[in-house]
Design a protein around this motif. Structure first.
Motif, mmCIF file in Angstrom:
data_model
loop_
_atom_site.group_PDB
_atom_site.id
_atom_site.type_symbol
_atom_site.label_atom_id
_atom_site.label_comp_id
_atom_site.label_asym_id
_atom_site.label_seq_id
_atom_site.Cartn_x
_atom_site.Cartn_y
_atom_site.Cartn_z
ATOM 1 N N PRO A 166 30.411 -6.994 47.566
ATOM 2 C CA PRO A 166 31.252 -6.390 46.514
ATOM 3 C C PRO A 166 31.292 -7.217 45.234
ATOM 4 N N ASP A 167 31.310 -8.538 45.386
ATOM 5 C CA ASP A 167 31.376 -9.401 44.208
ATOM 6 C C ASP A 167 30.065 -9.413 43.426
ATOM 7 N N SER A 168 28.952 -9.025 44.090
ATOM 8 C CA SER A 168 27.661 -9.024 43.398
ATOM 9 C C SER A 168 27.563 -7.938 42.341
ATOM 10 N N TYR A 169 28.521 -7.018 42.291
ATOM 11 C CA TYR A 169 28.555 -6.015 41.223
ATOM 12 C C TYR A 169 29.203 -6.571 39.955
ATOM 13 N N LYS A 170 29.716 -7.793 40.048
ATOM 14 C CA LYS A 170 30.305 -8.445 38.873
ATOM 15 C C LYS A 170 29.540 -9.700 38.463
ATOM 16 N N ARG A 171 28.835 -10.317 39.398
ATOM 17 C CA ARG A 171 28.044 -11.510 39.083
ATOM 18 C C ARG A 171 26.919 -11.648 40.094
ATOM 19 N N PRO A 172 25.785 -12.206 39.676
ATOM 20 C CA PRO A 172 24.677 -12.394 40.626
ATOM 21 C C PRO A 172 24.939 -13.575 41.541
ATOM 22 N N TYR A 173 24.275 -13.540 42.679
ATOM 23 C CA TYR A 173 24.383 -14.629 43.659
ATOM 24 C C TYR A 173 23.005 -15.243 43.888
ATOM 25 N N ASN A 219 18.349 -12.313 59.226
ATOM 26 C CA ASN A 219 17.590 -11.086 59.491
ATOM 27 C C ASN A 219 18.065 -9.940 58.617
ATOM 28 N N HIS A 220 19.359 -9.883 58.384
ATOM 29 C CA HIS A 220 19.900 -8.835 57.519
ATOM 30 C C HIS A 220 19.372 -8.962 56.094
ATOM 31 N N LEU A 221 19.197 -10.182 55.627
ATOM 32 C CA LEU A 221 18.674 -10.417 54.281
ATOM 33 C C LEU A 221 17.159 -10.268 54.227
ATOM 34 N N GLY A 222 16.496 -10.258 55.383
ATOM 35 C CA GLY A 222 15.040 -10.161 55.410
ATOM 36 C C GLY A 222 14.357 -11.494 55.210
ATOM 37 N N ALA A 223 15.058 -12.604 55.467
ATOM 38 C CA ALA A 223 14.486 -13.948 55.309
ATOM 39 C C ALA A 223 13.925 -14.401 56.653
ATOM 40 N N HIS A 224 12.599 -14.548 56.731
ATOM 41 C CA HIS A 224 11.945 -14.892 57.990
ATOM 42 C C HIS A 224 11.296 -16.274 57.955
ATOM 43 N N ARG A 225 11.494 -17.017 56.905
ATOM 44 C CA ARG A 225 10.961 -18.385 56.853
ATOM 45 C C ARG A 225 11.886 -19.261 56.030
ATOM 46 N N THR A 226 11.824 -20.552 56.294
ATOM 47 C CA THR A 226 12.621 -21.513 55.547
ATOM 48 C C THR A 226 11.695 -22.548 54.913
ATOM 49 N N PRO A 227 12.045 -23.026 53.726
ATOM 50 C CA PRO A 227 13.181 -22.563 52.927
ATOM 51 C C PRO A 227 12.834 -21.294 52.161
ATOM 52 N N SER A 228 13.843 -20.495 51.885
ATOM 53 C CA SER A 228 13.698 -19.319 51.034
ATOM 54 C C SER A 228 14.877 -19.271 50.080
ATOM 55 N N ILE A 229 14.621 -18.735 48.899
ATOM 56 C CA ILE A 229 15.671 -18.561 47.902
ATOM 57 C C ILE A 229 15.650 -17.100 47.481
ATOM 58 N N LEU A 230 16.820 -16.503 47.426
ATOM 59 C CA LEU A 230 16.909 -15.094 47.055
ATOM 60 C C LEU A 230 18.108 -14.878 46.156
ATOM 61 N N GLY A 231 18.060 -13.778 45.431
ATOM 62 C CA GLY A 231 19.166 -13.392 44.566
ATOM 63 C C GLY A 231 19.751 -12.076 45.023
ATOM 64 N N VAL A 232 21.052 -11.916 44.859
ATOM 65 C CA VAL A 232 21.751 -10.690 45.227
ATOM 66 C C VAL A 232 22.526 -10.211 44.014
ATOM 67 N N ILE A 233 22.263 -8.980 43.603
ATOM 68 C CA ILE A 233 22.988 -8.381 42.484
ATOM 69 C C ILE A 233 23.105 -6.890 42.748
ATOM 70 N N ASN A 234 24.310 -6.361 42.523
ATOM 71 C CA ASN A 234 24.606 -4.947 42.811
ATOM 72 C C ASN A 234 24.265 -4.586 44.250
#
Length: 800
Positions: A166-173, A219-234
């Motif tokens: 919900p907070d990603s609709y106001k700021r990116p993560y 698994n929910h984020l689809g990250a299958h290896r480490t390290p990984s960096i991802l962004g979440v927005i909206n």
């Protein structure tokens, strides 16, 4: 003598020392090390660290641990050694709170049986050996060496779903995926800490997911290896695919934001930008700064308040913005931010500061989220402008003008706006609504049962609960006159003294969303986002996620095109089979035949040529056999017709293949092959005339097993009756299945019609016993003739 003897003894001693010097040195060194390790006391004493005695109870240990942990926690204690001390306190409590570990320490003085203990500046004694921490201590995210800078950002599944999305609709993560004993995580850690420190100050959300503890979230984020960096927005997840550098991560965060958050404003489009307040129903914010690019802090603020404000940027370094700077008297020494509401000639609020911080911008935006008299366009805006009553002292009253958007109402609407601009009461909010667009609400407030647009009217209301209950009072019809203004002013003064003047109550319906896009537009946007995500996954080889989709697509394409191709070939085959056949046997015999396949009674017979030789014989699958009929051009049609009738009952077997060999082309191959079956030919050695004659193999049938390299032979035997052909019958019986071509030697080149009829009849009966031979072949009772290798079929016999 004694001197010599002593010298001998000395020599022996020196030699012994030279021989034993290396082992002796090793023994001495090990002895010293082991003695030191045995008698050395433990470097870290958990009792001293927690400040308890060896007889302390578990309650006392827990009490001292909580006090020390609170005092030395790295988030509260800024001392440089706070983190190391906190680790020692935690480790000491872990040992003393476990009775088994505590007894082990009291008995052997051993701190831990699995990991070295202490900070990076000390060596450690472990399992009776000395370890150098600088060599063995890696900064992994293990349980005992967890990075406390990441601990406050740790995300759990429920926290991500309920808070982050919900907070990603106001700021990116910005989220890092890590795990214990991750070697690659070490290299990105310094860059990650630096980026987190900068991004968090700008308002970007930060999270850390440990795969070892939050496999479900990874698994929910689809990250299958480490390290990984991802962004979440909206609510949408985007993976970072580039080198981990500060500039790349900063650009990644900037790319997550929508493209047209901030509009560039110059002297040419400033009026167009500011005048859109009426259409968009939002205040407009202008930032004046000297940098060419829009600052990321300003973009993040624009994303956070995109539902309330419209943002523009003025580059002070451009000559096209000089008039704009002069008009609003902008100084160039510091960034300046202006907010405009209904009056575009004068800003409603202004801030100017060298260090434009996030807190300053947030406060400025929060104080200017609404116009002086905004239009109610959806339920969300209504809830914020006219909130539900919570306490007596927090009452909020809403003065609502019910009007229309036609030109005749413009004077009254402008008069209402001017009245609202003079309001100084914090408990009163002004707004207006178009009756045509919000008819259900207007009908209730105006008590109009006919749903016919009435004259503009002002209503004062107070909302009592979230279900829609409200108290209200229609004040006066509104045309913008001074009398109307005076009447409204008096009602507001009475309301301040006596709230009970709101005598009507009703359940208000939910407002229509006037800015909601059409379904087809929302569907197009959703499809575009999905396709963009699919293309991004394909480009960056995220095959684990893409394999189900790609497998489905390729399976559908394979089935579709496979069906089309098979149907096309089937149709062409049916067309060929439906062509009328020649009625005259002579014309069919002399006509041109298909060289690759001859079909009779649904038996497929393939010609054995140098092209089909490898697949139909040499590389034939194990257990399969090829039944080959030997013929000539003259006997081709007659023998193939008879052959098809004889073998038709055996075509149900999947291991049998049927072919024919043209003796006019490949007689040498036939001669070479039958050299291995001389005992089957039964040639009369004393027949001189027969020895000089060339063998006629017409009507022979070969059962060839390409894998095991053997063959079974069928020799034609004439069994039919013929007029004046006794000699032919006797000849066929005497030759044991051989047909001598005497006509070539004993008769003239041109045969009579009677002779041709006798020859045709004889050829037709050559395969009379082929059905019985096929039965014995299937039973496995026929003799087999093995050959060392299949002869080549590439050499064609020239026609003579």
């Amino acid at each position: 003598m004694n001197g010599d003897r002593s010298s001998d003894v000395l020599k022996v001693t020196v030699m012994a020392r030279s021989k034993l010097s290396l082992p002796l040195a090793i023994v001495v060194v090990l002895h010293v090390l082991l003695a030191g390790l045995v008698y050395a006391e433990p470097e870290m004493d958990p009792y001293k660290i927690l400040g308890v005695t060896k007889g302390a109870s578990q309650a006392e240990i827990k009490k001292f641990y909580k006090r020390l942990a609170k005092e030395w926690h790295p988030d509260k204690n800024k001392d440089p050694g706070a983190e190391d001390m906190f680790i020692k306190i935690t480790k000491s409590y872990e040992i003393l709170s476990n009775e088994e570990k505590r007894a082990n320490y009291d008995r052997y003085g051993q701190m831990d049986d699995t990991q070295p203990y202490g900070n990076t500046h000390y060596g450690h004694r472990h399992d009776s050996f000395y370890f150098d921490e600088s060599f063995f201590n890696f900064p992994f995210n293990s349980k005992n060496h967890r990075d406390f800078a990441d601990s406050k950002y740790t995300l759990h599944f429920n926290q991500y779903v309920n808070d982050v999305v919900p907070d990603s609709y106001k700021r990116p993560y910005l989220i890092k995926i890590t795990s214990d004993w991750c070697f690659s995580c070490i290299h990105i850690e310094p860059v990650w800490k630096e980026v987190v420190q900068e991004m968090e100050s700008l308002g970007v959300g930060v999270g850390v997911v440990d795969v070892g503890y939050e496999r479900r979230l990874a698994n929910h984020l689809g990250a299958h290896r480490t390290p990984s960096i991802l962004g979440v927005i909206n609510g949408k997840v985007t993976f970072f695919h580039y080198a981990v550098a500060k500039e790349h991560l900063r650009q990644f965060v900037e790319d997550l934001l929508p493209q047209r958050l901030v509009e560039r404003v110059t002297d040419k489009n400033d009026l167009q930008f500011l005048n859109s307040w009426h259409e968009l129903n939002k205040p407009h914010v202008l930032l004046f700064d000297q940098v060419p690019a829009v600052p990321l802090l300003y973009k993040l603020a624009a994303f956070a308040y995109k539902d309330y404000l419209q943002f523009g940027y003025v580059d002070q370094g451009l000559s096209e913005t000089a008039n704009l700077q002069k008009q609003f008297n902008i100084n160039t020494y510091a960034p300046t931010m202006l907010v405009f509401k209904e009056n575009i000639d004068k800003p409603a609020d202004i801030i100017q500061a060298k260090g434009m911080k996030k807190q300053i911008i947030d406060e400025f935006m929060s104080n200017n989220k609404f116009l002086l008299a905004p239009r109610l366009v959806n339920q969300k805006l209504f809830d914020e402008l006219c909130p539900v009553k919570q306490f007596h002292r927090r009452r909020k009253y809403c003065v609502l003008l019910i009007t229309g958007d036609e030109e005749i109402f413009s004077f009254g609407n402008q008069a209402f706006l001017s009245f609202a601009s003079t309001n100084t009461r914090e408990v009163v909010r002004f707004a207006y609504v178009y009756q045509r667009l919000q008819q259900p609400l207007c009908d209730i407030l105006t008590q109009n049962k006919d749903s016919v647009q009435s004259q503009p009217q002002v209503v004062i209301l107070e909302r009592r609960n979230a279900a829609g209950k409200a108290f209200f009072k229609p004040v006066t019809a509104w045309n913008g006159s001074e009398e109307d203004k005076q009447c409204l002013q008096e009602e507001l003064e009475r309301l301040q003294k006596d709230p009970s003047i709101l005598i009507h109550d009703a359940m208000l319906p939910e407002l229509n969303n006037e800015f909601a896009s059409m379904f087809i537009i929302r569907w197009i946007y959703a499809s575009y986002d999905y396709l963009s995500e699919v293309i991004d996954d394909i480009l960056h080889n995220n095959w684990r996620e893409m394999m189900p989709l790609l497998s489905l697509i390729f399976s559908a394409l394979f089935i579709l095109f496979g069906t089309v191709v098979i149907q096309a070939f089937s149709d062409s085959s049916d067309d060929k089979q439906t062509k009328p056949k020649a009625k005259d046997g002579t014309k069919a015999e002399n006509g041109e035949m298909h060289e690759k396949c001859f079909s009779k009674n649904f038996v497929e017979v393939t010609e054995l040529t140098d092209i089909t030789y490898m697949s139909n014989l040499v590389k034939l699958r194990p257990g399969h056999m090829n039944i080959v009929l030997v013929l000539t051009d003259a006997s081709k049609n007659i023998l193939l017709s008879k052959f098809a009738k004889e073998v038709y009952s055996f075509t149900g077997s999947l291991t049998l293949h049927f072919s024919f060999l043209n003796l006019d082309k490949h007689s040498e191959w036939m001669n070479t092959l039958l050299e291995y079956t001389q005992d089957a030919m039964q040639i009369d050695a004393d027949d001189d005339e027969g020895a000089n004659r060339k063998m006629d193999y017409t009507g022979y049938v070969l059962a060839l097993n390409g894998h095991k390299k053997y063959l079974c032979l069928f020799k034609p035997v004439y069994t039919g009756e013929d007029l004046d052909s006794k000699s032919s019958e006797d000849e066929g019986a005497a030759s044991g299945g051989r047909s001598r071509s005497r006509s070539r030697d004993d008769h003239p080149p041109r045969k009579s019609n009677r002779a041709r009829s006798i020859s045709t009849l004889q050829i037709h009966h050559k395969l009379d016993r082929l059905g019985l031979w096929m039965e014995r072949l299937m039973e496995g009772t026929l003799p087999r003739y093995y050959i060392p290798a299949w002869p080549g079929l590439d050499k064609i016999t020239p026609n003579k």
